[in-house]
Design a protein around this motif. Sequence first.
Motif, PDB file in Angstrom:
ATOM      1  N   MET A   1       0.838  -1.194   0.000  1.00 41.66           N
ATOM      2  CA  MET A   1       0.000   0.000   0.000  1.00 41.66           C
ATOM      3  C   MET A   1       0.878   1.250   0.000  1.00 41.66           C
ATOM      4  O   MET A   1       1.984   1.230   0.510  1.00 41.66           O
TER       5      MET A   1
ATOM      6  N   ASP B   1      -3.184   4.484  -2.426  1.00 41.69           N
ATOM      7  CA  ASP B   1      -4.252   4.005  -1.548  1.00 41.69           C
ATOM      8  C   ASP B   1      -4.760   5.080  -0.588  1.00 41.69           C
ATOM      9  O   ASP B   1      -5.823   4.918   0.019  1.00 41.69           O
ATOM     10  N   GLY B   2      -4.002   6.154  -0.416  1.00 38.63           N
ATOM     11  CA  GLY B   2      -4.400   7.228   0.474  1.00 38.63           C
ATOM     12  C   GLY B   2      -3.624   8.485   0.158  1.00 38.63           C
ATOM     13  O   GLY B   2      -2.611   8.447  -0.559  1.00 38.63           O
TER      14      GLY B   2
ATOM     15  N   MET C   1      -9.675   9.065  -6.826  1.00 41.53           N
ATOM     16  CA  MET C   1      -9.427   9.148  -5.386  1.00 41.53           C
ATOM     17  C   MET C   1     -10.635   8.783  -4.545  1.00 41.53           C
ATOM     18  O   MET C   1     -10.511   8.554  -3.340  1.00 41.53           O
TER      19      MET C   1
ATOM     20  N   LYS D   1     -11.051   6.439  -1.163  1.00 35.31           N
ATOM     21  CA  LYS D   1      -9.743   6.274  -0.530  1.00 35.31           C
ATOM     22  C   LYS D   1      -9.563   7.339   0.565  1.00 35.31           C
ATOM     23  O   LYS D   1      -9.985   8.480   0.387  1.00 35.31           O
TER      24      LYS D   1
ATOM     25  N   MET E   1     -14.723  10.409   0.151  1.00 32.95           N
ATOM     26  CA  MET E   1     -13.453   9.953   0.712  1.00 32.95           C
ATOM     27  C   MET E   1     -13.496   9.960   2.249  1.00 32.95           C
ATOM     28  O   MET E   1     -13.867  10.967   2.839  1.00 32.95           O
TER      29      MET E   1
ATOM     30  N   LEU F   1      -6.164   2.040   6.399  1.00 26.50           N
ATOM     31  CA  LEU F   1      -5.800   1.368   5.150  1.00 26.50           C
ATOM     32  C   LEU F   1      -5.833  -0.150   5.320  1.00 26.50           C
ATOM     33  O   LEU F   1      -6.306  -0.874   4.438  1.00 26.50           O
TER      34      LEU F   1
ATOM     35  N   GLU G   1      -8.287  -2.836   3.428  1.00 27.55           N
ATOM     36  CA  GLU G   1      -7.715  -3.995   2.739  1.00 27.55           C
ATOM     37  C   GLU G   1      -8.325  -5.290   3.261  1.00 27.55           C
ATOM     38  O   GLU G   1      -8.649  -6.196   2.489  1.00 27.55           O
TER      39      GLU G   1
END
Length: 207
Positions: free
Chosen positions: A1, A77-78, A109, A112, A141, A181, A185
């Motif tokens: 990530m 991922d962020g 985006m 995320k 987001m 994150l 996942e």
Amino acid sequence: MKVLLVNGSPHKEGCTYTALREVAGALEKNGIDTEIIWLGVGEIAGCIGCGACAKKGEGCFRKDIVNDFVEKAAQADGYIFGTPVHYAAASGALTSFMDRAFYSGGAKMAGKPAATVVSCRRGGASATFDQINKYYTINNMPVVSSQYWNQVHGSNAEEVVKDEEGMQTMRTLGNNMAWLLRCIEAGKEKGILFPEREPVIRTNYIR
């Protein structure tokens, strides 16, 4: 990530960078890759609302650092966007950057997590913090929080390092981002995906 951190200060390794670097250090300790992108001191023009990026799907016609970021954003991922306080607001460079990045690349985006980091000498941090957070909340987001508003104080990098509470807030932010994150996942592994969106309805005050 991987998390992209954007430095919207005209100073490459000044106060804002010092704060972002502290966040990045916490992310890296949690096994998250990071990249700090400095916007530099060149011109970043504002969005002119032509809609060409949406029609062509090729990013902004200006072909500058905004397009480079949007391309990288698709694989990230962020995101963490950092800015100094200029007149109780984000830097002009970051404001122009955010307008165009989210208009042309917001879809890359969405879903995320993102966060804002603000650096100021004395005041204006909370207004700036609110300003930048609005980009995420209009784009589906998750907004990552910390133990206090994500701000550091100081007139130079050396003073920012002495802001013990501010630096701890940055580390907590990095840890919280890493945690979220990993949660996202883990959810994907169990088949929990980002909600399917309805077709967008756009109205105004006339109809």
